[in-house]
Design a protein around this motif. Structure first.
Motif: not given
Length: 514
Positions: A167-172, A217-218
């Motif tokens: 979750k964290t990396e995808f939002r980054r 955002k996707t």
């Protein structure tokens, strides 16, 4: 006059008003306006579907949207079928999205794939459907134990920790590719799902719904053939899960491809708009051909283009061979753009046989089975007449003898000349009776005999009206074509330019030339 050209069955990469034969742009502009106008809701609404059958133009519409939305979205176009052989289609999607952006660092790329790989490992085994006792449909759930079984004993993270890291990396990743002057939202188009194996289809859709929507955002826009998804669900879950319920759980908003009731623009690429007047049957050629295909229930764009391309090849052969006496009667008198010749009846016969050859091959072969035609004729008389077998046999013999299989072997010029003018009738035979017999036998030609049951009904010229005469369990193209002929036969034959081509020649012509 513009020369007709072969049209590709591939998606149209650069759709314009000139190449939009299916009315796709209007639909695309509506979807475009909706997506641009509702960005503020994309933190909650992230799954969109475009429903349409195979060949309906989904790919062309999504390609159009991809081009039109580039100033408002970072766009990605994932053609799922290209990655069909990958063991994990969801992981392929993740790699595709991240690798398409040159702005992300190698460290971020590595991290998102590392944690994504961990949560997507064993995905197919872990997905299960929660079947509720209320009518809201099935829910998608995970069986974490299946993930645990797939993880190596040396893994330092639990599944839940890996999920939080992803979750964290995808939002980054989202923040990185939407910063600066870049569009602030991402849209991922997913195409060609109807060409993938059923298990892959369900795994990918479930993975997107369960994991990829953690971003803020996707959004994902998927082209879906409901029949393909329905087959995938039936393969995995039997009759327990209904495809419509499954799709309602997956997608937040759905759109549908335009209905192809108007095929005139596509038809007009191949047929001009010259006037056709055959007694009470009149209108523009391209419009009448379009009406013919609509009545045949043959409007799938991809299939229609294939048939029209084949027809164009035949018309090109006819143009090349028309001055060669050896091949004078090798092709029927079909319409050719820029040529004043052409017979409407022979043109629709040709289109019909092309449809059979490409999509109903069994019926195409049965058409030439004369024994089957005799049996169908005998059955028709038996079911209508309450006479003795001897009388029925005599009736069948008389009809067959009267037409002498002329509807199959005689040239269309001679056949229609005899029908209209009563030329060369043997032994002073009654013209009304002759017409009645030959019309009935002509219609019998176009029935393959499968699934047809003779019923009662009012008669045309002494024989049954087609629509009530045959109770057909599965109405296929031969039924619709025969029904079309019944309604228009006496008008369509009011022409004086029938060729020396016969029904018996169609099989050889198509097999040899196409």
């Amino acid at each position: 006059m513009t020369k007709p050209r072969l049209l590709s069955n591939l998606p149209i990469e650069d759709l314009t008003s000139e190449t939009d034969y299916l009315g796709i742009i209007d639909k695309g502009d509506l979807i475009k306006a909706f997506l641009i106008g509702n960005k503020d809701q994309f933190n909650e609404i992230k799954m969109f579907s475009l429903y349409g059958e195979w060949g309906s133009g989904k790919s062309s519409l999504m390609k159009y949207l991809e081009k039109e939305l580039k100033s408002d979205f970072n766009t990605f176009f994932f053609e799922a079928w290209e990655f069909e052989k990958d063991e994990n289609l969801a992981m392929s999607l993740l790699e595709f999205i991240t690798s398409k952006n040159i702005d992300i660092t190698e460290e971020l790329y590595s991290e998102i794939l590392k944690y994504g790989g961990r949560i997507l490992r064993g995905l197919g085994k872990s997905i299960k459907m929660n079947i509720p006792l209320y009518p809201n449909g099935p829910g998608i759930e995970l069986d974490p134990s299946a993930f645990v079984q797939e993880l190596s004993k040396n893994e330092e993270l639990t599944f839940y920790n890996a999920l939080e890291k992803f979750k964290t990396e995808f939002r980054r990743f989202e923040d990185k590719i939407t910063n600066g002057e870049n569009p602030k939202y991402n849209i991922v188009f997913i195409d060609d799902l109807d060409r993938c194996e059923p298990e892959q289809v369900l795994n990918l859709l479930s993975a997107i719904k369960l994991f990829f929507i953690y971003g803020q955002k996707t959004i994902f826009f998927c082209g879906i053939d409901k029949k393909a998804v329905g087959q995938a669900i039936k393969t995995k879950y039997g009759e327990i899960v209904k495809s419509n319920e499954y799709l309602e759980k997956i997608f937040d908003v759905s759109f549908s491809m335009p209905e192809h009731d108007d095929v005139l623009k596509l038809i007009s690429v191949y047929f001009d708009n010259r006037e056709i007047k055959l007694d009470k049957f009149e209108g523009k050629l391209n419009k009448k051909i379009g009406e013919f295909f609509i009545e045949m229930k043959f409007t799938n764009p991809r299939r229609l283009k294939k048939i029209l391309n084949k027809y164009l090849i035949l018309s090109n052969f006819k143009t090349v061979l028309k001055d060669n006496p050896k091949h004078e009667n090798s092709i029927p008198n079909i319409f050719i753009n820029g040529d004043n010749e052409g017979n409407f009846f022979e043109t629709i016969l040709t289109l019909y046989f092309l449809c059979l050859y490409e999509y109903e091959r069994d019926s195409f072969e049965l058409f030439n089975n004369m024994n089957l035609k005799k049996q169908a004729l005998k059955l028709a008389v038996e079911r209508f007449h309450s006479h003795s077998q001897k009388e029925i046999s005599s009736t069948v013999t008389n009809i067959v003898d009267a037409v002498r299989f002329e509807a199959y072997t005689l040239s269309l010029s001679s056949l229609m000349g005899r029908y209209v003018k009563g030329e060369e009738l043997r032994g002073g035979q009654d013209l009304t009776s002759y017409r009645r017999n030959i019309k009935f036998y002509f219609f019998i030609q176009f029935i393959d005999g499968n699934g047809a049951e003779i019923g009662s009904g009012r008669f045309i010229d002494g024989y049954s009206e087609f629509s009530s005469y045959y109770r057909v369990t599965t109405k296929k193209i031969d039924y619709f074509f025969s029904s079309y002929l019944v309604r228009n036969f006496d008008n369509l034959i009011q022409q004086d330019n029938f060729s020396n081509f016969s029904l018996s020649k169609y099989k050889d012509m198509i097999e040899k030339l196409l």
